[in-house]
Design a protein around this motif. Structure first.
Motif, short mmCIF file in Angstrom:
data_model
loop_
_atom_site.label_atom_id
_atom_site.label_comp_id
_atom_site.label_asym_id
_atom_site.label_seq_id
_atom_site.Cartn_x
_atom_site.Cartn_y
_atom_site.Cartn_z
N VAL A 132 0.86 -1.19 0.00
CA VAL A 132 0.00 0.00 0.00
C VAL A 132 0.89 1.23 0.00
O VAL A 132 1.88 1.30 0.73
N MET A 133 0.52 2.23 -0.81
CA MET A 133 1.30 3.45 -0.88
C MET A 133 1.15 4.24 0.42
O MET A 133 0.05 4.42 0.93
N LYS A 134 2.28 4.70 0.94
CA LYS A 134 2.32 5.41 2.22
C LYS A 134 1.71 6.81 2.08
O LYS A 134 1.81 7.44 1.03
N ARG A 140 -5.97 24.77 -12.84
CA ARG A 140 -4.88 23.92 -12.40
C ARG A 140 -5.41 22.57 -11.91
O ARG A 140 -6.33 22.53 -11.09
N LEU A 141 -4.84 21.48 -12.42
CA LEU A 141 -5.22 20.14 -12.02
C LEU A 141 -3.99 19.40 -11.51
O LEU A 141 -2.91 19.50 -12.09
N LEU A 142 -4.17 18.65 -10.44
CA LEU A 142 -3.12 17.79 -9.91
C LEU A 142 -3.66 16.37 -9.80
O LEU A 142 -4.64 16.13 -9.09
N PHE A 143 -3.04 15.43 -10.52
CA PHE A 143 -3.44 14.03 -10.50
C PHE A 143 -2.50 13.25 -9.59
O PHE A 143 -1.29 13.24 -9.80
N VAL A 144 -3.06 12.60 -8.57
CA VAL A 144 -2.28 11.75 -7.68
C VAL A 144 -2.50 10.31 -8.13
O VAL A 144 -3.64 9.80 -8.07
N CYS A 145 -1.44 9.69 -8.61
CA CYS A 145 -1.56 8.38 -9.26
C CYS A 145 -1.10 7.26 -8.33
O CYS A 145 0.07 7.24 -7.91
N GLY A 146 -2.00 6.35 -8.04
CA GLY A 146 -1.67 5.22 -7.19
C GLY A 146 -0.93 4.14 -7.94
O GLY A 146 -0.81 4.15 -9.17
N HIS A 147 -0.43 3.20 -7.18
CA HIS A 147 0.27 2.05 -7.74
C HIS A 147 0.16 0.92 -6.72
O HIS A 147 -0.38 1.10 -5.63
N TYR A 148 0.66 -0.22 -7.08
CA TYR A 148 0.64 -1.36 -6.17
C TYR A 148 -0.81 -1.73 -5.82
O TYR A 148 -1.69 -1.70 -6.66
N GLY A 162 -2.14 4.19 -11.68
CA GLY A 162 -3.00 5.35 -11.90
C GLY A 162 -2.47 6.26 -12.99
O GLY A 162 -3.21 7.11 -13.50
N GLU A 163 -1.21 6.08 -13.38
CA GLU A 163 -0.66 6.89 -14.46
C GLU A 163 -1.46 6.70 -15.74
O GLU A 163 -1.77 7.66 -16.45
N LEU A 164 -1.79 5.45 -16.05
CA LEU A 164 -2.54 5.17 -17.27
C LEU A 164 -3.92 5.83 -17.24
O LEU A 164 -4.35 6.43 -18.22
N ALA A 165 -4.59 5.71 -16.11
CA ALA A 165 -5.92 6.32 -15.99
C ALA A 165 -5.84 7.83 -16.11
O ALA A 165 -6.68 8.48 -16.75
N SER A 166 -4.82 8.44 -15.51
CA SER A 166 -4.70 9.90 -15.57
C SER A 166 -4.44 10.37 -16.99
O SER A 166 -4.90 11.43 -17.41
N MET A 167 -3.69 9.58 -17.77
CA MET A 167 -3.43 9.95 -19.17
C MET A 167 -4.72 10.02 -19.97
O MET A 167 -4.90 10.91 -20.81
N VAL A 168 -5.62 9.08 -19.73
CA VAL A 168 -6.91 9.08 -20.41
C VAL A 168 -7.68 10.36 -20.10
O VAL A 168 -8.22 11.03 -20.99
N ILE A 169 -7.74 10.70 -18.83
CA ILE A 169 -8.49 11.88 -18.41
C ILE A 169 -7.84 13.15 -18.94
O ILE A 169 -8.52 14.05 -19.45
N ILE A 170 -6.52 13.24 -18.85
CA ILE A 170 -5.81 14.42 -19.33
C ILE A 170 -6.06 14.63 -20.82
O ILE A 170 -6.34 15.75 -21.27
N ASP A 171 -6.01 13.57 -21.59
CA ASP A 171 -6.25 13.68 -23.03
C ASP A 171 -7.66 14.20 -23.31
O ASP A 171 -7.87 15.12 -24.13
N ALA A 172 -8.65 13.63 -22.63
CA ALA A 172 -10.04 14.03 -22.84
C ALA A 172 -10.29 15.47 -22.42
O ALA A 172 -11.10 16.18 -23.03
N VAL A 173 -9.58 15.92 -21.39
CA VAL A 173 -9.77 17.28 -20.87
C VAL A 173 -9.08 18.30 -21.76
O VAL A 173 -9.67 19.32 -22.14
N VAL A 174 -7.82 18.05 -22.10
CA VAL A 174 -7.02 19.05 -22.84
C VAL A 174 -7.62 19.33 -24.21
O VAL A 174 -7.63 20.49 -24.67
N ARG A 175 -8.16 18.32 -24.87
CA ARG A 175 -8.69 18.54 -26.21
C ARG A 175 -9.93 19.45 -26.19
O ARG A 175 -10.36 19.94 -27.23
#
Length: 248
Positions: A61-63, A107-115, A140-153
């Motif tokens: 679990v991420m600390k 301004r958007l900040l994406f906190v990407c989980g792992h593990y 969570g990096e992959l999920a954030s990329m999807v959202i960022i792409d959809a938002v920026v366009r």
């Protein structure tokens, strides 16, 4: 718009953020992007960002400590507090409407989980927790990329053809109509004659009907909330789908 990510694998963003529309948006000065490395806020020689879960169980679990420290520093830098987004299967389902809502944020900040997940206490930092679907990803990096792409366009000036977004799937609650280009005939498959007719009114009506038919066939759940007029409902009726209760 300023978009930042916080993750243990910031290099994952290099390809998508350095290519195509994302690269152009940054070159135009429309988008400012920074990928922060969560390990920069750790204090042990192994730069540890995860640990065994309390109560036992598999995975790590991420600390919460490095996430809070990173957030405090990142949020204090720049202008304005970021809208902070966590990615999780338990979050609000991502949609075109949510992409539109996020596209007007400064301004958007994406906190990407792992593990195996993130210490629950870290979610107290979230303005929004978002899910991109009913499945689990490694990061969570992959999920954030999807959202960022959809938002920026959706940001003004990003797409070359400003009308392009209007014709896309989900813009008015329907899937997009079929698209064709040259040649007009290929391996026995012909472009619909109406698209070659030069009759713009007929083309627009054909596109609308194809959009309705495709949505009714592939995503009938969307029909109930789509923006439909009387002619749309008549066309759906001819397909055996009434479209009752829908109006424009």
């Amino acid at each position: 718009m300023r978009i930042e990510t916080l993750s243990t694998f910031p290099g994952m963003f290099d390809s998508i953020m350095g290519s195509s529309m994302m690269r152009i948006a940054q070159e135009k000065g429309i988008l400012e992007f920074t990928a922060h490395d969560l390990r920069d806020w750790t204090h042990d020689r192994h730069r540890t960002t995860d640990d065994d879960p309390y109560g036992g169980g598999q995975g790590l679990v991420m600390k919460c400590e490095p996430i809070f420290e990173a957030y405090d520093e990142i949020a204090a830098s720049g202008i304005g507090k970021p809208c902070t987004i966590f990615l999780s299967p338990t979050g609000e389902p991502f949609s075109e409407a949510l992409a539109t809502e996020l596209s007007v944020c400064e301004r958007l900040l994406f906190v990407c989980g792992h593990y195996e997940g993130i210490d629950e206490r870290a979610y107290s930092l979230a303005d929004k927790t978002i899910s991109i679907g009913d499945y689990v990803l490694t990061s969570g990096e992959l999920a954030s990329m999807v959202i960022i792409d959809a938002v920026v366009r959706k940001i003004d000036g990003v797409l070359g053809d400003e009308a392009g977004a209007i014709d896309e799937s989900f813009y008015d609650g329907l899937l997009e109509y079929p698209q064709y280009t040259r040649p007009a005939s290929f391996r026995g498959m012909d472009v619909p004659a109406v698209l070659l007719s030069g009759n713009h009114a007929a083309v627009e009506r054909w596109r609308r009907e194809m959009s309705l038919e495709r949505t009714a066939r592939l995503r009938p759940d969307l029909i109930a909330s789509a923006n439909l007029d009387a002619s749309d409902r008549t066309f759906l009726g001819s397909l055996g789908i009434g479209g009752e209760g829908c109006s424009r």
